[in-house]
Design a protein around this motif. Structure first.
Motif, short mmCIF file in Angstrom:
data_model
loop_
_atom_site.label_atom_id
_atom_site.label_comp_id
_atom_site.label_asym_id
_atom_site.label_seq_id
_atom_site.Cartn_x
_atom_site.Cartn_y
_atom_site.Cartn_z
N SER A 540 39.13 51.67 47.88
CA SER A 540 40.13 52.55 47.28
C SER A 540 40.82 51.81 46.14
N VAL A 541 40.92 52.46 44.99
CA VAL A 541 41.55 51.83 43.82
C VAL A 541 42.63 52.75 43.26
N ASN A 542 43.56 52.14 42.54
CA ASN A 542 44.67 52.86 41.93
C ASN A 542 44.29 53.28 40.52
N PRO A 543 44.22 54.58 40.21
CA PRO A 543 43.83 55.01 38.86
C PRO A 543 44.79 54.55 37.76
N ALA A 544 45.98 54.13 38.12
CA ALA A 544 46.91 53.63 37.11
C ALA A 544 46.57 52.20 36.67
N ALA A 545 45.77 51.50 37.44
CA ALA A 545 45.36 50.15 37.08
C ALA A 545 44.42 50.18 35.88
N VAL A 613 36.56 38.81 49.54
CA VAL A 613 37.77 37.98 49.70
C VAL A 613 38.97 38.65 49.03
N VAL A 614 38.80 39.04 47.77
CA VAL A 614 39.92 39.58 47.00
C VAL A 614 40.42 40.89 47.58
N ASN A 615 39.50 41.80 47.88
CA ASN A 615 39.90 43.15 48.31
C ASN A 615 40.51 43.17 49.70
N ASN A 616 40.30 42.10 50.48
CA ASN A 616 40.85 42.04 51.84
C ASN A 616 42.03 41.08 51.97
N ASP A 617 42.54 40.63 50.82
CA ASP A 617 43.69 39.73 50.82
C ASP A 617 44.96 40.57 50.67
N PRO A 618 45.78 40.71 51.72
CA PRO A 618 46.96 41.58 51.64
C PRO A 618 47.98 41.11 50.60
N GLU A 619 47.95 39.82 50.27
CA GLU A 619 48.88 39.32 49.27
C GLU A 619 48.52 39.80 47.86
N ILE A 620 47.27 40.14 47.67
CA ILE A 620 46.80 40.62 46.36
C ILE A 620 47.03 42.12 46.22
N ASP A 622 46.96 45.83 45.30
CA ASP A 622 46.37 46.55 44.17
C ASP A 622 46.45 45.77 42.87
N LYS A 623 46.93 44.53 42.91
CA LYS A 623 47.02 43.75 41.67
C LYS A 623 45.62 43.44 41.11
N LEU A 624 44.66 43.29 42.02
CA LEU A 624 43.29 43.00 41.59
C LEU A 624 42.31 43.56 42.62
N LYS A 625 41.32 44.31 42.13
CA LYS A 625 40.21 44.75 42.95
C LYS A 625 38.92 44.37 42.23
#
Length: 815
Positions: A540-545, A613-620, A622-625
């Motif tokens: 799932s991605v944010n269209p505003a990104a 790794v990136v997509n499952n890091d809660p600290e990241i 929607d900042k990066l997918k």
């Protein structure tokens, strides 16, 4: 559609039938279903056949007109035609889309589902094939008497599936449900010979006695131009054995032996680009090239004789375009046909070939300029090898007469006289062609300076440039209907056939109301893409990104590796400062790696590992997918390109001949981050450098580093950001602790780095952070995006084809 001539009066009942009635007739009589039992695929076949009926009217008229006018014929030979789905394209070009949509709405059938029930034709892999498809559309649109020739692959290249992040290849069974567009031509069959020996008969004539023979069967697809005024043909060849099955062996119970020849014959048209890392693979690939090239030459000569009696002036009436080196065998094959079948002398046959054949070069990579082991050539094509030796002899005399030195001539010959292991197909195509063209201004100049430097000195007027283009029908009108409507609303619809009309949008780039409408279209396309990604990948991605997209064949020179390494650097930076004001970004990758290209497959694995790794890091969050989309094809591109904010065109400078994806993205309002490579150079000039994000070394700087074999370690020691990435690849941060997984990538980056990822990395990082800032200024970004659309009109394949017709083919246009 234009009026149909009186010669078709006997089919008038079908022609005057309403389009909806045609669909229903085909549903019942061609598909064998009634309305209550029809599924989506049935409707797709029925409407395709109804459209094909309408196309045939113009097809017959076009053919008659070409014969009547004796219009010069252009034959485009290509191993790939990446045509994608044809239904929407044909509905659009024939002006039937609205009528079809209304029909299905009235029947309660989802029109979108009907369009997408058609499978992509698995006839290509990358830019080479998509360019050929755009050229077929544009040749019909501008009225070239054109015909495409290729192979009717049963499986295409492969269907790309992912297994634990690794690319897995499966057959692409696109023909399993049939192809509604094609016409089988059982009367058009040609023998294709291999092997055997060359002897001299009692009359002193050279005779090739082959030991293996295949047959090429023709399948035709009509290709309609804009408004259906001109319809050309794409003829695809399917292979079969020349003799029927051995029934005696079959009846004796030896089923495998009985079918063996049939199986071997059919492998020739099974798969696009069989792996050539084995001797058997190399043999099959060479046979494929001979198969479709020989069949095409025999076919065009047969057609030639319907208008003319002598082949003496073949080049005055026929132009053959060789799309890359794959059909370069056309040079000795045409000479062979002229000598062995029509009794021309070698000198006369060579002259005719050089007046008829033209060669498009698509790469400066030496390994992509095909060369074949001489022993393989001698075994498979003994007569052709003999003719190549004659070509080399004639070329030697020609070069000596011009005062060239022996060692210079040797470097240009097809077979180097002192290094006789290889038959060099790029040299063969160049020597045998009337014109040789590059596909961007930079590429054409680099051809003269690098791979064809000496041949350019020998023939200073042979190399010309024709910068690539894309068809605006497929790549704006159809794939981005909301943008098309907005453009038409503001400047009218003439842009569809004259893309340079888009320039009229430029004054609107700073208009706030237009900016809002334009960016609303972009957001709608991004939402569509987000839904598609969720469906295909589960992410799932944010269209505003910011949607940052690189969709290309996976290859080291295209530098997907640099892109994913920058994603790692961005991930590290966000982890170091999670509360920072980061511009949310979605990095999307798609593309296939050749089955035997291990490092390219390893790059895909790295992308998918970083994704996990990136997509499952809660600290990241929607900042990066990061997303790798499997099984990239034309239909996927039609969703990805309109939804892109940023287009990644980051090839090593001097290695990308042109690119056409870069053009499609910019037309649809994506801004480009790229090197000064291929058509990026001309695009930046047209769009304005201020609306383009250029970084990195230029071609001459790359060549200088490669020439002196500069060590990447000299730069890495001063790049702490890059050192951290290397350490993470070494310690298993992105590979579940596996410290060996990326040793080949690490070794390449530390000690070789031929494609210059390391020296360009910091410039790439800095430009990406600059882009973050520009994207945050919504009005400025909108202005730049609008100007990209407005200024890209020159990059239409209609303009490119008019250039070919004028500068290469000397061919008349119908319009």
């Amino acid at each position: 559609m234009k009026a149909v001539s009186h010669t078709l009066a006997d089919t008038q009942d079908l022609i005057t039938e309403s389009f909806g009635d045609s669909i229903l007739r085909h549903l019942i009589y061609s598909v064998g279903k009634d309305i209550s039992h029809a599924v989506t695929r049935d409707w797709c076949v029925a409407v395709s056949l109804a459209v094909r009926d309408r196309m045939v009217e113009g097809w017959i008229d076009t053919t008659r007109e070409i014969y009547k006018r004796k219009q010069k014929r252009v034959y485009y030979l290509s191993m790939e035609f990446m045509i994608g789905r044809l239904l929407e394209d044909s509905l659009t070009n024939l002006g039937l889309a609205d009528e079809a949509r209304a029909f299905f709405e009235a029947k309660g059938v989802n029109f979108h589902d009907v369009l997408h029930a058609e499978q992509d034709a698995a006839l290509g892999n990358g830019g080479l094939g998509r360019l050929a498809a755009c050229f077929m559309d544009s040749m019909a649109t501008v009225g070239v008497a054109g015909m495409g020739y290729g192979i009717r692959y049963q499986h295409g290249i492969f269907r790309q599936n992912m297994e634990d992040g690794w690319q897995m290849e499966e057959p692409e069974d696109w023909l399993v449900e049939g192809n509604a567009w094609e016409f089988r031509r059982p009367e058009v069959v040609y023998d294709i010979d291999f092997g055997g020996s060359v002897v001299t008969d009692e009359n002193g004539k050279t005779v090739w006695k082959p030991t293996e023979q295949l047959q090429a069967l023709a399948f035709d697809l009509p290709i309609a131009g804009w408004e259906g005024k001109h319809v050309n043909t794409l003829r695809l060849w399917s292979a079969r054995q020349s003799e029927s099955m051995n029934l005696k062996k079959f009846n004796d119970g030896d089923f495998i032996a009985a079918a063996r020849q049939q199986i071997l014959a059919e492998t020739v048209s099974k798969v696009l680009y069989p792996g050539d890392h084995t001797e058997q693979g190399r043999e099959l690939r060479l046979k494929q090239e001979v198969f479709f090239t020989s069949a095409s030459l025999q076919d065009l000569i047969r057609r030639f004789f319907t208008n003319y009696e002598s082949l003496d002036n073949l080049g005055d009436h026929v132009a053959v375009q060789l799309n890359d080196t794959h059909p370069a065998i056309a040079v000795p094959e045409l000479i062979r046909i002229l000598m062995d079948k029509y009794d021309y002398s070698f000198d006369a046959a060579l002259k005719i070939a050089r007046e008829t054949l033209h060669y498009t070069n698509h790469t400066l990579l030496p390994e992509a300029l095909e060369k074949w082991p001489k022993g393989l050539f001698e075994r498979i094509l003994p007569r052709h090898l003999q003719i190549i030796n004659m070509i080399d002899g004639a070329f030697y005399q020609e070069a000596m007469a011009k005062g060239l030195e022996h060692h210079i001539i040797a470097g240009m010959q097809v077979i180097h006289p002192h290094q006789q292991d290889w038959v060099r197909m790029g040299n063969l195509a160049f020597i045998g062609a009337r014109k040789v063209n590059g596909v961007s201004a930079l590429h054409s100049e680099l051809m003269k300076e690098t791979v064809f430097h000496d041949l350019n000195i020998m023939y200073p007027d042979k190399i010309v440039n024709q910068t690539n283009g894309v068809t605006p029908r497929r790549w704006v009108l159809e794939c981005n209907p909301h943008l098309s409507d907005l453009i038409t609303e503001n400047i009218g619809n003439e842009w569809i056939a004259d893309l340079e009309q888009l320039e009229k949008l430029a004054p609107l780039a700073t208009d706030k109301a237009f900016q809002k409408k334009y960016m609303d279209v972009k957001l709608a396309n991004k939402k569509r893409l987000a839904d598609y990604l969720l469906e295909r990948t589960g992410v799932s991605v944010n269209p505003a990104a910011m949607f940052d997209i690189q969709i290309k064949r996976i290859h080291e020179y295209k530098r997907q590796l640099m892109n994913i390494l920058e994603a790692i650097a961005l991930y590290n930076a966000i982890k170091d400062n999670p509360k920072g004001d980061w511009q949310p970004r979605v990095k999307i990758f798609a593309g296939k790696a050749a089955p035997s290209y291990f490092l390219a497959k390893l790059i895909i694995k790295l992308i998918t590992d970083v994704q996990n790794v990136v997509n499952n890091d809660p600290e990241i969050g929607d900042k990066l997918k990061v997303i790798f989309l499997p099984n990239y094809n034309v239909s996927a591109a039609e969703i990805l390109i309109p939804g892109a904010d940023l287009s990644e065109q980051i090839s090593t400078a001097g290695f990308e001949a042109s690119g056409t994806g870069n053009m499609k993205f910019a037309l649809n309002g994506a801004l480009t981050i790229g090197t000064l490579d291929g058509a990026n150079v001309e695009m930046a000039e047209h769009v304005g450098h201020e609306n383009f994000f250029i970084f990195g070394m230029e071609a001459h700087e790359v060549a200088e580093r490669q020439h002196r074999r500069a060590r990447p370690s000299e730069i890495i020691k001063d790049l702490p950001r890059f050192q951290q990435i290397l350490a993470q690849l070494e310690d298993g941060t992105f590979s579940d602790g596996d410290t060996d997984r990326y040793k080949d990538i690490l070794d390449n980056l530390k000690h070789h780095d031929y494609f210059q990822v390391v020296p360009d990395f910091e410039a790439y990082w800095d430009m990406q952070r600059h882009i973050d800032g520009v994207f945050a200024d919504k009005s400025k970004w909108a202005e730049m995006a609008i100007l990209n659309t407005a200024k890209m009109g020159w990059f239409s394949s209609d303009r490119t084809i008019r250039g070919y017709a004028k500068d290469i083919w000397d061919a008349d246009l119908a319009f």
